[in-house]
Design an enzyme around this catalytic site. Structure first.
Site, mmCIF file in Angstrom:
data_model
loop_
_atom_site.group_PDB
_atom_site.id
_atom_site.type_symbol
_atom_site.label_atom_id
_atom_site.label_comp_id
_atom_site.label_asym_id
_atom_site.label_seq_id
_atom_site.Cartn_x
_atom_site.Cartn_y
_atom_site.Cartn_z
ATOM 1 N N ASP A 47 -0.057 -1.628 0.019
ATOM 2 C CA ASP A 47 -1.383 -1.249 -0.475
ATOM 3 C C ASP A 47 -2.162 -0.514 0.616
ATOM 4 O OD1 ASP A 47 -1.886 -3.399 1.147
ATOM 5 O OD2 ASP A 47 -2.955 -4.584 -0.357
ATOM 6 N N SER A 48 -1.532 -0.337 1.800
ATOM 7 C CA SER A 48 -2.095 0.561 2.814
ATOM 8 C C SER A 48 -2.158 1.988 2.279
ATOM 9 C CB SER A 48 -1.266 0.511 4.107
ATOM 10 O OG SER A 48 0.119 0.665 3.826
ATOM 11 N N ASP A 86 3.537 -4.079 -2.855
ATOM 12 C CA ASP A 86 2.378 -4.975 -2.736
ATOM 13 C C ASP A 86 1.700 -5.173 -4.080
ATOM 14 O OD1 ASP A 86 2.077 -5.922 -0.138
ATOM 15 O OD2 ASP A 86 1.092 -4.076 0.553
ATOM 16 N N LYS A 116 5.227 -8.212 -2.956
ATOM 17 C CA LYS A 116 4.662 -8.919 -1.798
ATOM 18 C C LYS A 116 3.237 -9.338 -2.135
ATOM 19 C CE LYS A 116 3.595 -6.703 2.287
ATOM 20 N NZ LYS A 116 2.129 -6.888 2.403
ATOM 21 N N GLU A 118 -0.301 -11.484 -0.445
ATOM 22 C CA GLU A 118 -0.942 -11.982 0.775
ATOM 23 C C GLU A 118 -1.480 -13.393 0.559
ATOM 24 O OE1 GLU A 118 -3.945 -9.277 2.197
ATOM 25 O OE2 GLU A 118 -2.536 -7.604 2.336
ATOM 26 N N GLU A 185 1.485 -10.660 10.275
ATOM 27 C CA GLU A 185 0.733 -9.523 10.810
ATOM 28 C C GLU A 185 -0.248 -9.964 11.888
ATOM 29 O OE1 GLU A 185 -0.906 -6.895 7.863
ATOM 30 O OE2 GLU A 185 -2.033 -5.729 9.341
#
Ligand code: KIV
Length: 267
Positions: A47-48, A86, A116, A118, A185
């Site tokens: 999602d970057s 993501d 993925k 978070e 991270e």
């Protein structure tokens, strides 16, 4: 299925035999094809993309539809790598049914291989429900950019004992739930190494030192397309900003001076 394709099982085998896992982000067909041809193990449609593709300040604005668009472009390019996508902010935190629906949309509409998410204990119900539908899940702990407004800053996470212990507990919980890997991270290298040692699933680090099972970087950062982002953990492998800037200026000069196109470049 092609035996040479990277699967979640391949990654586990790589950890067992001590072979490091290479992972990079990609968001489009052309760059994903280069990474795959070069032999990257895992491509993360991160999602970057919200930052590097769309120019947003955070990862929060990107939508599920936009992630599916990026992911399907990447999947069309890839022959060998495992493609992980993501789940964007707001597509899984509400409840586990919403999380499952989001994961299913990504798998069905993009053809990706895994998702993925978070977080740890807070989202474990969603993780379990997605896994129970047969969708492989990669965890993401430490600095979790979707929670940036809760943290308030992008500084190194889990320096304090309590946060380090929660991260360790979360990693165990994600493994017990059935995740195939976890991203750590921006946390201290010794803590990341301890997690990698204690759990069987591969640990992929970004700003988490070299005692983990693999590394991930954001492609545009490691290629030097972004000049502004200079964290300590980033190694730049190219200066594409400089290369593209120079090429663009040469093109402009050639057009203005009528040098381009020449006789051989016309019909
Ligand atoms: O979105 C992303 O690029 C990521 C990496 C930083 C791991 O989650």
């Amino acid at each position: 299925m092609d035996a040479k394709k990277i699967t979640t099982h391949t990654l586990l085998e790589m950890k067992r035999r001590g072979e490091k896992i290479s992972m990079l982000t990609a968001y489009d067909f052309s760059l994903a094809r280069i990474l795959d041809d070069a032999g990257i193990d895992v491509i993360l449609v991160g999602d970057s993309a919200s930052n590097v593709m769309a120019g947003h300040e955070t990862t929060l604005p990107i939508t599920l539809d936009q992630m599916i668009y990026h992911a399907s472009s990447v999947v069309r390019a890839v022959k060998r790598a495992l493609v992980v996508v993501d789940l964007p902010f707001g597509s899984y935190q509400g409840n586990s049914k919403e999380a499952l629906n989001s994961a299913i949309r990504i798998m069905k509409e993009s053809g990706a291989h895994a998702v993925k998410l978070e977080g740890g204990a807070e989202i474990i119900e969603s993780v379990s429900r997605i896994l129970s539908a047969g969708v492989p899940v990669m965890g993401h702990l430490g600095l979790t950019p979707q929670s940036i407004y809760k943290f308030g800053t992008y500084v190194v996470r889990a320096r304090e004992d309590a946060e380090a212990q929660k991260l360790m507990d979360d990693a165990h919980m994600l493994e017990q739930a059935g995740c195939f890997a976890v991203v750590l991270e921006k946390i201290p290298a010794t803590l990341a190494g301890k997690v990698a040692h204690q759990i069987q699933m591969p640990v992929i680090g970004i700003g988490a030192g070299n005692q983990v099972d693999g590394q991930v970087l954001v492609l545009h950062d490691m290629l030097g397309i972004n000049k502004e982002f200079n964290p300590r953990f980033l190694r730049r492998y190219a200066d594409l900003y400089g290369t593209i800037h120079q090429a663009t200026q040469s093109y402009i000069n050639d057009v203005k001076s009528r040098d381009f196109p020449n006789e051989k470049e016309q019909y």
